[in-house]
Design an enzyme around this catalytic site. Structure first.
Site, mmCIF file in Angstrom:
data_model
loop_
_atom_site.group_PDB
_atom_site.id
_atom_site.type_symbol
_atom_site.label_atom_id
_atom_site.label_comp_id
_atom_site.label_asym_id
_atom_site.label_seq_id
_atom_site.Cartn_x
_atom_site.Cartn_y
_atom_site.Cartn_z
ATOM 1 C CG ASN A 205 -0.417 -0.199 2.535
ATOM 2 O OD1 ASN A 205 0.624 -0.807 2.697
ATOM 3 N ND2 ASN A 205 -1.099 0.318 3.539
ATOM 4 C CB CYS B 104 -5.270 -1.367 -1.799
ATOM 5 S SG CYS B 104 -6.599 -0.627 -0.846
ATOM 6 C CD GLU C 46 -5.448 -5.818 -1.648
ATOM 7 O OE1 GLU C 46 -4.780 -4.799 -1.398
ATOM 8 O OE2 GLU C 46 -6.450 -6.154 -1.006
ATOM 9 C CB CYS D 147 -10.823 -2.475 0.441
ATOM 10 S SG CYS D 147 -10.254 -1.788 -1.128
ATOM 11 C CB CYS E 129 -8.849 -4.453 -3.728
ATOM 12 S SG CYS E 129 -7.627 -3.172 -3.394
HETATM 13 N N1 THU Z 1 -5.298 -1.635 2.384
HETATM 14 C C1 THU Z 1 -4.729 -2.416 1.425
HETATM 15 O O1 THU Z 1 -3.616 -2.143 0.958
HETATM 16 N N2 THU Z 1 -5.421 -3.476 0.987
HETATM 17 C C2 THU Z 1 -6.635 -3.855 1.470
HETATM 18 O O2 THU Z 1 -7.272 -4.749 0.918
HETATM 19 C C3 THU Z 1 -7.165 -3.215 2.673
HETATM 20 C C4 THU Z 1 -6.607 -1.876 2.953
HETATM 21 C C5 THU Z 1 -4.557 -0.468 2.868
HETATM 22 C C6 THU Z 1 -5.154 0.855 2.454
HETATM 23 C C7 THU Z 1 -4.603 1.769 3.519
HETATM 24 O O3 THU Z 1 -3.305 2.184 3.115
HETATM 25 C C8 THU Z 1 -4.457 0.891 4.734
HETATM 26 O O4 THU Z 1 -4.528 -0.440 4.271
HETATM 27 C C9 THU Z 1 -5.532 1.118 5.794
HETATM 28 O O5 THU Z 1 -6.788 1.056 5.231
#
Ligand code: THU
Length: 128
Positions: A40, A51, A53, A84, A87
């Site tokens: 991320n 994110c 992914e 999320c 994603c």
């Molecule tokens: N995040 C991800 O990288 N992937 C996910 O599927 C869930 C959330 C990151 C986004 C943000 O930088 C941090 O986690 C908190 O939400």
């Protein structure tokens, strides 16, 4: 499976998450066997962050990949980290319902979900 999870852990080391401090790593397996990783990347303007992914899949797409079979995902909370909603939709553009989402706490402790399970009744190019 183990290799994919280990690569997701290594990718998490590069996470740029100074605001949430929730570090995430992802490793996506393309149909040709190549693995692409992402972390991320947050931003002072919070919604601009991306994110892990979507970073991993975007790197792969930019390298010419269009089909994927699995992604391993590691967060930094106590529970398994699942993708999320944004994603899940992003994955649905390139991944079929049987695409595996492997949410790992360690290389030996993980859960496997299918994309169909995480995003039922998907809106995709067939819906247009
Ligand atoms: N995040 C991800 O990288 N992937 C996910 O599927 C869930 C959330 C990151 C986004 C943000 O930088 C941090 O986690 C908190 O939400």
């Amino acid at each position: 499976m183990k290799e994919l999870i280990e690569k997701a852990f290594a990718a998490r080391e590069k996470a740029y998450a100074p605001y949430s401090e929730f570090r995430v790593g992802a490793a996506v397996l393309a149909a040709d066997g190549k693995i692409y990783t992402g972390c991320n990347v947050e931003n002072a303007s919070y919604p601009v962050g991306i994110c892990a992914e979507r970073v991993a899949i975007s790197k792969a797409v930019a390298d010419g990949e269009r089909k994927f079979t699995a992604v391993a995902l590691v967060g930094s909370g106590a529970d398994y980290c699942t993708p999320c909603g944004m994603c899940r939709q992003f994955m649905a553009e390139f991944c079929k319902g049987d695409f595996k989402v492997i949410s790992a706490k360690s290389p030996d402790d993980y859960r496997i979900f299918s994309l169909a399970e995480l995003l039922p009744h998907t809106f995709d190019s067939d819906s247009l």
